[in-house]
Structure formats: structure tokens, C-alpha cells
Design an enzyme around this catalytic site. Structure first.
Site, short mmCIF file in Angstrom:
data_model
loop_
_atom_site.label_atom_id
_atom_site.label_comp_id
_atom_site.label_asym_id
_atom_site.label_seq_id
_atom_site.Cartn_x
_atom_site.Cartn_y
_atom_site.Cartn_z
N ASP A 131 -9.01 -6.22 -4.85
CA ASP A 131 -8.56 -5.02 -4.11
C ASP A 131 -9.41 -3.84 -4.59
O ASP A 131 -9.37 -3.45 -5.76
CB ASP A 131 -7.08 -4.79 -4.41
CG ASP A 131 -6.47 -3.65 -3.58
OD1 ASP A 131 -7.22 -2.75 -3.15
OD2 ASP A 131 -5.24 -3.67 -3.39
N HIS B 175 -7.63 -5.61 -0.40
CA HIS B 175 -6.41 -4.83 -0.18
C HIS B 175 -5.60 -5.30 1.04
O HIS B 175 -4.38 -5.42 0.97
CB HIS B 175 -6.80 -3.35 -0.03
CG HIS B 175 -5.63 -2.44 0.06
ND1 HIS B 175 -4.76 -2.25 -0.98
CD2 HIS B 175 -5.15 -1.68 1.10
CE1 HIS B 175 -3.81 -1.40 -0.61
NE2 HIS B 175 -4.02 -1.05 0.64
N ASP B 176 -6.26 -5.56 2.16
CA ASP B 176 -5.55 -5.94 3.39
C ASP B 176 -4.88 -7.30 3.31
O ASP B 176 -4.22 -7.71 4.28
CB ASP B 176 -6.51 -5.92 4.59
CG ASP B 176 -6.48 -4.60 5.35
OD1 ASP B 176 -5.66 -3.73 4.98
OD2 ASP B 176 -7.27 -4.44 6.31
N SER C 45 0.85 -1.19 0.00
CA SER C 45 0.00 0.00 0.00
C SER C 45 0.89 1.25 0.00
O SER C 45 1.77 1.35 -0.85
CB SER C 45 -0.96 -0.05 1.20
OG SER C 45 -2.04 0.79 1.00
N ARG D 92 -11.48 6.10 9.34
CA ARG D 92 -11.07 4.70 9.38
C ARG D 92 -12.21 3.79 8.91
O ARG D 92 -11.98 2.81 8.20
CB ARG D 92 -10.66 4.33 10.80
CG ARG D 92 -10.13 2.92 10.94
CD ARG D 92 -8.90 2.68 10.08
NE ARG D 92 -8.06 1.63 10.59
CZ ARG D 92 -6.85 1.35 10.13
NH1 ARG D 92 -6.35 2.06 9.13
NH2 ARG D 92 -6.13 0.39 10.64
#
Ligand code: COA
Length: 335
Positions: free
Chosen positions: A275, A303-304, A131, A188
Site C-alpha cells: 500500500d 491500497h485499492d 481508507s 484523480r
């Protein structure tokens, strides 16, 4: 966070791309494993947007350590807190540093290079990150091709896209409108929707209700928001998301292909199908332009996955380190 003691390197003056000059810059870092006599066994790991400098004790602990993919019996692994992060390096979390100037992933890579210089290391065995950390790794490779023997870039584009800038804008607006705490929690929650996939949330939470009313996904997101407020800083979030938006490895280098040409054959780009933040296709596109290798992580997480699939991440890093040592690079001055 593991609470392991940080080391610090001091840089008296550091000129940023934007023209501002920072005085008395502190770089906080961990160095796991030992540098060998030749000082050619250094691996540099760059943290993501909210990642600490403790990759080995915290967010990549399953990847770094004795006998792990980044084996600290063979390699010294350096992870520095990025410029602007609230984890020990200079940044806007310190009130006396505000307003903090705009920084870029290129600045971040250059500051870590000053630290690598101070360790007497000429070229790194591997530069890697995911990232934002992947953007900085890419900037490292483009800025210092003769100091990069290999690079592995997880889930990062060659330039921040309009959609990614849009997500960051919404998160910064949340902080501006709701204030540093409620706004950071909101940011977040928004970000988590881009870090994971609808399929993962569906499998995990579905339409499960909460006893107090509402749905489990709502309390999960609220929990993630609170957790970040407890360990992060809203000013850093504004600075770091601004840095991500400035990311464009081809800027002032004649475009992406020209920027990465000197180092492309030694790079691996890792895409993650699903992602939602940085599409696998964007990663594949820059690997093609650079003549780099392209591989994928297969994951429901999206993504994570670069944080949540340590076996695949470790396999990719291990394979990169196993590849034959690239042709010797010319030696000389360290900069
Ligand atoms: N209601 C409330 N809380 C819930 C819940 C629910 N229905 N379901 C799970 N939780 C809580 C768990 O109790 C746990 O809490 P704890 O962390 O305080 O112990 C937490 O949610 C687990 O979250 P989860 O996302 O499942 O953790 P993970 O191990 O799968 O993922 C991270 C860990 C670090 C990857 C992830 O949490 C994270 O921080 N992701 C963002 C990382 C990032 O910044 N990525 C991109 C950077 S550019």
C-alpha cells in the site's frame, strides 16, 4: 452507481469540531437487511473518499448481501453518505452550502451515530470501512467504545501522515490551479498512482503504446480522471481530503493508545503490504498500541485491495463476526 433509492435522516443542528454549526443537516443512507427485535444486528459500513452510500449495490456488492460475508439475512447493513460527499448527504456540492466548514472523520462518525440513534440501535455488531472509511470506523470505535461490539479497519492509519497530507495537498493544488473539472481529473490521476502498485501497472500496461501515441497507462489514468469528473464534485473533494488530513484518533484523547484502549481488544486492523498510501506498517503500529488484532490482505493491487479483493475482505469480516460475542456491554442511555 446502482441508482437504488436512498433514505434520509434529518438532524436540525449539528456542531462540528471546528466550532461551526450546520443547520438542517441531511444524512442519506441505505439500510439492507432488517433490524431484529433486539436491534443488536446492525453492521455500519463507512464509504471511502469517493465511495457512494450504496456499498451493497456498488463498491462492496460482492461482500454484502444474502449469503455473503455481511449476510443481509442475519444482519442489517447501514451505509450512509459521509458528511461532505456529493451522494445525498449535506455537503459543499450544494452551492448554497459554500463555503463549507472544515469537517473531520470524528464529525462524520458522530453524525452517523445520530442516524444510528434514530434507528433505536444501542450498539453495533460491527463497524467497518476502508481508507477514509477506515478512519471513520476507527473514530467510531474511539468515540463510542461501548457501542462498538467489533470493528474492522481496512488500510487506514491512526493519524494522517506527512506523506499522505502531501499527496492530498498536491491534489488540492491541481484543483485550485486547473479548475474544478480539469483539476479534479488531475487529482484523480495523481491519487490512482497511490491507490495501485508499480507491479500491477507493469503487469497490466507495461510499456504498451497507444495507437494515438503515448502509452496505455496514460489513457487509463485519463479515463479514471474523466470518470471521477462525471460522478463527483471538486468542492467535496477539497472538503473530504481536508477531513482526511485532520484525522488523528489520539487527538484530545491522550494519544492513540489511550484513545483505543477501551475498544482495542475488539478491533482488527487490516494492512496491505505494498500500500503506497497507508503503509501496512502504519496499520500494524496502531494495532500494537491498541492491543488490537492485525491481519493482512495479500494483493498486487496495493491500497485499492480493500475494494478489489472481495474474497479476502469478506473472509476477514466474516471471521470477525464469527468471533464470540464480546462480553455484554452495559446498557443505558444511547449517548
Ligand atoms: N486506456 C483507457 N481506459 C482503460 C484502459 C486503457 N489502457 N485500461 C482499462 N481502462 C478502463 C476500462 O475500460 C474500465 O473503464 P470503465 O470503468 O469505464 O468500464 C476501467 O478502466 C477499469 O478500471 P480498473 O481500475 O481496471 O477497474 P477495476 O474494476 O480494477 O477497479 C475501482 C475499480 C472502483 C477499484 C477503481 O476503478 C477505483 O475507482 N479506484 C479508486 C477507488 C478509491 O477511491 N480508492 C481509495 C479511496 S480513499
Amino acid at each position: 452507481m446502482s441508482g437504488r433509492a436512498l433514505r434520509h435522516h434529518h438532524v436540525p443542528r449539528f456542531a462540528l469540531e471546528c466550532g461551526a454549526v450546520l443547520d438542517g443537516v441531511r444524512v442519506a443512507y441505505h439500510l439492507d437487511g432488517a433490524l431484529n427485535a433486539e436491534r443488536d444486528n446492525l453492521v455500519v459500513v463507512f464509504p471511502a473518499l469517493t465511495g457512494s452510500a450504496d456499498a451493497a449495490g456498488d463498491w462492496w456488492r460482492a461482500v454484502i448481501g444474502p449469503g455473503r460475508a455481511l449476510d443481509t439475512r442475519r444482519h442489517a447493513v447501514l451505509c450512509a453518505s459521509l458528511l461532505g460527499l456529493p451522494y445525498g448527504s449535506t455537503g459543499p456540492a450544494e452551492p448554497e452550502r459554500r463555503p463549507f466548514p472544515a469537517v473531520t472523520p470524528r464529525d462524520m462518525a458522530r453524525l452517523v451515530a445520530a442516524l444510528v440513534d434514530s434507528l433505536g440501535v444501542r450498539s453495533v455488531a460491527l463497524a467497518t470501512g476502508g481508507s477514509l472509511g477506515g478512519m471513520v470506523a476507527l473514530e467510531w470505535a474511539a468515540s463510542f467504545p461501548d457501542r462498538t461490539r467489533r470493528g474492522v479497519v481496512f488500510a487506514a492509519p491512526a493519524a494522517h501522515t506527512a506523506a499522505a497530507i502531501g499527496w492530498n495537498h498536491i491534489q488540492r493544488e491541481a484543483i485550485r490551479l486547473a479548475g474544478p473539472e480539469a483539476g479534479l481529473a488531475l487529482a484523480r490521476m495523481i491519487a490512482m498512482q497511490t491507490y495501485r502498485t508499480p507491479a500491477e501497472f507493469e503487469a497490466r500496461f507495461g510499456r504498451e503504446p497507444r495507437e494515438a501515441g503515448g502509452y496505455q497507462i496514460e489513457s487509463y489514468l485519463a479515463h479514471q480522471g474523466r470518470k471521477l469528473v462525471d460522478r463527483f464534485d471538486a468542492h467535496s473533494y477539497l472538503t473530504l481530503t481536508g477531513a482526511m488530513d485532520k484525522h488523528d484518533v489520539g487527538r484530545q484523547r491522550g494519544g492513540v493508545a489511550a484513545a483505543l484502549a477501551p475498544v482495542g481488544a475488539r478491533l482488527v486492523g487490516v494492512g496491505i503490504p505494498g500500500d503506497r498510501l497507508y503503509a501496512a506498517e502504519e496499520v500494524r503500529a496502531w494495532t500494537r498500541a491498541a492491543g488490537a488484532q492485525y491481519v493482512e490482505i495479500d494483493s498486487v493491487y496495493g491500497h485499492d485491495a480493500f475494494l478489489l479483493e472481495p474474497e479476502q475482505v469478506g473472509g476477514i469480516l466474516g471471521a470477525a463476526l464469527e468471533t464470540a460475542e464480546p462480553t455484554p456491554l452495559h446498557t443505558g442511555a444511547t449517548r
